[in-house]
Design a protein around this motif. Structure first.
Motif, short mmCIF file in Angstrom:
data_model
loop_
_atom_site.label_atom_id
_atom_site.label_comp_id
_atom_site.label_asym_id
_atom_site.label_seq_id
_atom_site.Cartn_x
_atom_site.Cartn_y
_atom_site.Cartn_z
N TRP B 56 12.39 101.65 -0.66
CA TRP B 56 13.41 102.57 -0.13
C TRP B 56 14.81 102.10 -0.50
O TRP B 56 15.74 102.90 -0.58
CB TRP B 56 13.33 102.67 1.39
N LEU B 57 14.97 100.80 -0.70
CA LEU B 57 16.30 100.26 -1.03
C LEU B 57 16.77 100.68 -2.41
O LEU B 57 17.96 100.64 -2.69
CB LEU B 57 16.27 98.73 -0.96
N VAL B 59 18.37 102.44 -5.30
CA VAL B 59 19.38 103.49 -5.29
C VAL B 59 19.23 104.45 -6.46
O VAL B 59 20.03 105.35 -6.63
CB VAL B 59 20.82 102.91 -5.30
N ASP B 60 18.19 104.26 -7.27
CA ASP B 60 17.92 105.13 -8.41
C ASP B 60 19.11 105.20 -9.37
O ASP B 60 19.49 106.26 -9.83
CB ASP B 60 17.55 106.55 -7.91
N CYS B 61 19.71 104.04 -9.65
CA CYS B 61 20.87 104.03 -10.56
C CYS B 61 20.43 103.97 -12.01
O CYS B 61 21.23 104.17 -12.91
CB CYS B 61 21.80 102.86 -10.24
N LYS B 62 19.16 103.68 -12.25
CA LYS B 62 18.54 103.71 -13.59
C LYS B 62 19.10 102.67 -14.54
O LYS B 62 18.91 102.77 -15.76
CB LYS B 62 18.63 105.11 -14.21
N ALA B 79 10.24 105.78 -7.94
CA ALA B 79 10.10 107.11 -7.32
C ALA B 79 8.67 107.32 -6.82
O ALA B 79 8.46 107.88 -5.74
CB ALA B 79 10.48 108.20 -8.32
N LYS B 82 8.31 105.49 -3.62
CA LYS B 82 8.97 106.22 -2.54
C LYS B 82 8.12 107.39 -2.08
O LYS B 82 8.02 107.67 -0.88
CB LYS B 82 10.34 106.74 -2.99
N LEU B 83 7.50 108.06 -3.04
CA LEU B 83 6.63 109.19 -2.70
C LEU B 83 5.46 108.72 -1.84
O LEU B 83 5.10 109.34 -0.83
CB LEU B 83 6.13 109.85 -3.98
N TYR B 86 6.75 108.03 1.56
CA TYR B 86 7.07 109.27 2.26
C TYR B 86 5.80 109.93 2.79
O TYR B 86 5.76 110.41 3.92
CB TYR B 86 7.82 110.22 1.31
N GLY B 93 13.77 104.30 4.97
CA GLY B 93 14.41 105.51 4.44
C GLY B 93 13.69 106.79 4.82
O GLY B 93 14.17 107.89 4.50
N THR B 97 15.19 110.80 4.80
CA THR B 97 14.64 111.71 3.79
C THR B 97 14.04 112.95 4.44
O THR B 97 14.26 114.07 3.99
CB THR B 97 13.57 110.97 2.96
#
Lengths: 265, 143
Positions: B56-57, B59-62, B79, B82-83, B86, B93, B97
């Motif tokens: 979750w941490l 930040v998806d900055c790639k 991702a 995270k899925l 979720y 997070g 979300t």
């Protein structure tokens, strides 16, 4: 050259970054780009596509259908919206719709030589730190005009306006906004690292094209730092000689009074 | 919902050079967040739920995907994690979300005011000056 374009302002620019919306409308009025407002939905916020593909597709199918009906390209003022729309266009295979960010529209489509005659004020001797934000640089395939690890477009634009762009290593890093509701401590530390690095290199102003980065750096910056964070549109607006209030400069959280003294008195 | 298929053959292409970890802004601040280890464990299928909660941490900055010499899609791996989190409804997070998605489904666009007030927790007193400032700048207004 763009004459008429659909305007995707996004959720954030309608609410907590209103000044970005105001400034964009003001500069487009000034340089003669007609913005068409359509009843768009949220783009997915860079979060939904990771966990709920179905909702993401529903939202974006609706948005893209609006654009297809009007046969217009779309202008975004938020890096996340830009990314989400490009992502949806790729997956729906609708290559005829062009998504243009504001900075791309101004620098590439409108052209700096044409912009030159509109410039009223210059940022002479002002040290400005460019902050790109993740989504205007990465992923590479969505931003072919930018170098994802050694970005330069904002730096060049600051030089064009007469300012003194600053080189600092945090200019391409993440502002920490996505972690704000996951781990606030880390998010605020990330934002303040950027501001610390910029101010250590002598910057008096930070400019960013992403409203989320602006919000993060502006709201959560250390009280001692006092560096105004401007939207790309606000910086351009000042250079075009648009009044202080119309650019919403009084709505920035960190005081922009010294800019007012410098450019409006 | 489908989990995107990421070829496990990538396991052999990971050089363990740790460029992803050295550029990651989160691993500088949290030693437990280590993209190199996460990628290794993900591709060898030895991750368990406690390990991945840290995803979750991200930040998806790639930045990690950009510097990877073998072009391993580390952002997509994150991702995927995270899925998984979720769907299992766990982690720091998840609440944000879930409320975020509910909010958008209800209003069509994000209603920031509603979301912010739903996410208020015990340390909201600490941030009170910020909320007041933002409110008086007319920034938390819905339409």
């Amino acid at each position: 050259m763009i004459k008429k374009i659909a305007y995707f302002n996004g959720c954030v620019a309608q609410q907590s970054a209103k000044e970005n919306n105001m400034a964009t409308r003001a500069i487009c009025r000034k340089i003669g780009i007609e913005l068409v407002d359509l009843p768009f939905h949220c783009c997915g916020g860079g979060l939904i596509h990771q966990v709920d593909q179905k909702t993401f597709q529903e939202l974006n199918k609706y948005n893209l259908n609006l654009l297809l009906n009007e046969k217009l390209d779309v202008l975004t003022i938020c890096s996340i919206c830009n990314y989400s729309l490009k992502l949806a266009i790729n997956s729906e295979n609708l290559k005829m719709i062009k998504v243009i960010s504001l900075e791309e529209a101004i620098i590439l489509e409108f052209g700096l030589d044409r912009l030159e005659k509109f410039i009223k004020k210059r940022f002479d001797n002002l040290k400005i730190a460019p902050f790109y934000g993740c989504r205007s640089l990465r992923p590479k395939e969505f931003n072919p005009f930018n170098d994802s690890l050694n970005p330069y477009f904002l730096k060049d634009f600051i030089s064009f306006l007469g300012g003194d762009p600053i080189d600092y290593s945090h200019s391409k890093k993440c502002c920490g906004f996505p972690d704000l509701y996951v781990n606030k401590k880390i998010a605020i530390k990330m934002a303040n690292d950027i501001i610390y690095d910029a101010s250590n290199n002598g910057s008096e102003l930070i400019v960013t094209p992403c409203p989320l980065c602006q919000m993060m750096l502006d709201i959560y910056q250390n009280k001692k730092a006092k560096i105004p964070i401007l939207h790309f549109s606000q910086m351009l607006g000042i250079a075009l000689g648009i009044p202080y209030k119309e650019l919403g400069l009084d709505m920035n959280i960190t005081s922009t009074k010294y800019l007012r003294r410098k450019f409006y008195e | 919902m489908e989990i995107k298929y990421i070829s496990k053959n990538l396991f052999f292409s990971c050089l363990q050079c740790a460029q992803c970890t050295s550029i990651c802004p989160i691993s500088k601040l949290n030693q437990n967040f280590n993209p190199r280890k996460i990628v290794l464990k993900y591709l060898s299928e030895t991750l368990d739920l406690i390990d991945i909660e840290i995803a979750w941490l991200c930040v998806d900055c790639k930045l990690c995907t950009e510097v990877c010499p073998k072009k391993i899609p580390i952002d997509e791996i994150m991702a995927n994690l995270k899925l998984k989190l979720y769907n299992k409804q766990v982690g720091s997070g998840f609440k944000h979300t879930k409320l975020f998605i509910e909010n958008i489904k209800k209003y069509g666009i994000l209603n920031e005011k509603k979301l912010v007030f739903k996410l208020l927790n015990y340390d909201f007193i600490k941030d009170l000056p910020i909320y007041i400032k933002v409110y008086f700048k007319k920034k938390l207004y819905w339409r």
